[in-house]
Design a protein around this motif. Structure first.
Motif, PDB file in Angstrom:
ATOM      1  N   GLY A 240       0.819  -1.256  -0.165  1.00  0.00           N
ATOM      2  CA  GLY A 240      -0.007   0.040   0.004  1.00  0.00           C
ATOM      3  C   GLY A 240       0.900   1.323  -0.263  1.00  0.00           C
ATOM      4  N   ALA A 244       0.762   4.180  -2.927  1.00  0.00           N
ATOM      5  CA  ALA A 244       0.674   5.533  -2.496  1.00  0.00           C
ATOM      6  C   ALA A 244       1.883   6.264  -3.354  1.00  0.00           C
ATOM      7  CB  ALA A 244       0.645   5.718  -0.814  1.00  0.00           C
ATOM      8  N   ASP A 272      -4.948   1.854  -1.768  1.00  0.00           N
ATOM      9  CA  ASP A 272      -3.807   1.934  -0.470  1.00  0.00           C
ATOM     10  C   ASP A 272      -4.644   1.266   0.737  1.00  0.00           C
ATOM     11  OD1 ASP A 272      -2.155   2.185   1.668  1.00  0.00           O
ATOM     12  OD2 ASP A 272      -1.941   4.377   1.345  1.00  0.00           O
ATOM     13  N   THR A 353      -3.106   6.073   7.443  1.00  0.00           N
ATOM     14  CA  THR A 353      -3.729   6.494   6.294  1.00  0.00           C
ATOM     15  C   THR A 353      -4.691   7.590   6.535  1.00  0.00           C
ATOM     16  OG1 THR A 353      -5.554   5.040   7.182  1.00  0.00           O
ATOM     17  CG2 THR A 353      -3.913   3.870   5.507  1.00  0.00           C
TER      18      THR A 353
END
Length: 428
Positions: A240, A244, A272, A353
């Motif tokens: 992920g 990104a 992601d 995140t």
């Protein structure tokens, strides 16, 4: 390379509703992988750039990875195992407590529900394709990818899957079930290997590898029926993170090295799932023991940023750590993002995140963050890797998800529909 029709290995089952395009010290490092899925479909067509379409309506259990490492690790850890520079092995430390994040700007869902199924009869797989042969510290590595192509007419969107592995492993054979699920919905899916700290690589090398894979696939679009204008990158955990970084540096030629430089490595969207971002705050939501582990000098995270032999820690937000943070590279031209995280993730702080999502929105980027209540770091238990006995999944006592099908929140139709919607919304 080896090509095969997945029909030969997997039978058919009930008809399903159509969907929209929418090793302990040794095992601890060897079995760090990821698991996630995305799906999509649209109208049938034979035009040069058709919409993603389910290839058939016969559904059965999705195929699973057969390698020991991938099978043990699918759906799990991409946290940062500590160890000696060059990829030493140590058990993971799972957070004992997780601080609750402010999810008021995110979409919170209960991921419970039916598991995904696959129509395996309509996907052709080709394995062991060498897409790049970079050299790291004088050692050449033949990087491989596996590709799944739906047997439908017309050019199809491409989804490049980037596996996790705690910066030390990149087993492209993992997550076969969810990759097949994606391909079954009408997407070409390519799972890529990349260089890791085990071979002395840093994030810059791995990012260059992902971009090399994208350029290779664009250069071979006619062979695989790829619509080069609809390319997505998807990853979990360490994958992920790389997804990104691929997205925020889309169009930045600084990371384009190697072959097929006449082709673009830009992507049209990023998925992601529980990926790290600002490594200096990787364990920000956790108890002190987890912080000490994640910020240990010379661990895999430090090697990922500073290179082999480092005695530094990512705890200090140095210019090098900042440069390794996707948020540093966001521009108004950054493609759309879907970020997803579980509230009970004991390996990557949920705020990772959240903070990236906030930074994206501040720059005007089309971004959404979906939070899965009670979900851990992928779909399989990491207790064997940590040597701990996780408690109940909550904001104060997390646990990784159990491996039974009833406890696989990242592989339910409800979870997948979020990704399906993202893909379908950006495939037209």
């Amino acid at each position: 390379m080896h090509g095969h029709d997945v029909t030969a290995d997997h039978g058919r089952g009930e008809r399903r509703r159509p969907r929209r395009p929418g090793r302990t010290a040794a095992l601890a490092v060897v079995a760090l992988m990821t698991g996630a899925g995305l799906a999509g479909c649209g109208n049938d067509g034979s035009s040069a750039a058709s919409s993603p379409t389910p290839a058939s309506a016969s559904a059965s259990a999705c195929p699973t990875s057969t390698s020991a490492a991938a099978g043990a690790a699918a759906g799990q850890a991409g946290g940062t195992p500590s160890g000696q520079p060059g990829g030493g092995t140590t058990k993971l430390v799972q957070a004992a407590t997780i601080k609750k994040t402010d999810d008021s700007t995110s979409t919170v869902i209960d991921p419970a529900g039916p598991a995904i199924t696959c129509d395996t009869s309509a996907v052709t797989t080709t394995d062991d394709i060498t897409y790049s042969s970079p050299t790291t510290h004088g050692v050449r590595t033949d990087l491989k990818l596996d590709i799944q192509v739906p047997k439908t007419s017309g050019k199809k969107p491409l989804v490049v899957y980037v596996t996790g592995g705690g910066w030390v492993l990149a087993d492209r054979t993992g997550n076969l079930d969810q990759r097949t699920y994606v391909a079954d919905q009408g997407y070409v899916v390519a799972s890529v290997q990349y260089r890791t700290t085990t071979g002395g690589a840093t994030y810059k090398d791995a990012l260059a590898d992902v971009k090399s894979a994208i350029r290779y696939l664009r250069a071979n679009a006619d062979t695989y029926g790829i619509d080069t204008d609809r390319v997505f990158v998807w990853g979990q955990s360490a994958g992920g993170y790389l997804a990104a970084m691929t997205g925020v540096t889309s169009g930045d030629k600084a990371y384009d090295v190697g072959d097929h430089l006449d082709r673009s490595s830009a992507v049209q969207g990023v998925v992601d799932e529980f990926g790290p971002a600002d490594l200096s705050r990787l364990a920000a939501d956790y108890d002190q023991a987890a912080k000490d582990f994640n910020y240990a000098a010379g661990n895999a995270a430090a090697q990922w940023v500073y290179g082999p032999g480092t005695t530094r820690s990512v705890a200090q937000h140095t210019s090098q750590v900042a440069a390794a943070d996707p948020a540093t590279h966001i521009t108004s031209a950054t493609p759309p993002f879907l970020l997803m995280h579980g509230t009970a993730d004991p390996l990557v702080s949920p705020s990772q995140t959240l903070n990236l999502f906030t930074a994206l929105r501040k720059k005007g980027v089309d971004a959404e963050r979906v939070v899965l209540t009670g979900a851990g770091h992928g779909d399989l238990s990491v207790a064997g890797l940590t040597g701990s006995s996780p408690g109940a999944a909550s904001s104060t006592s997390p646990s990784a998800s159990a491996p039974d099908s009833a406890s696989k929140p990242w592989s339910t139709e409800k979870t997948m529909s979020r990704i399906t919607g993202f893909l379908s919304g950006h495939s037209s």
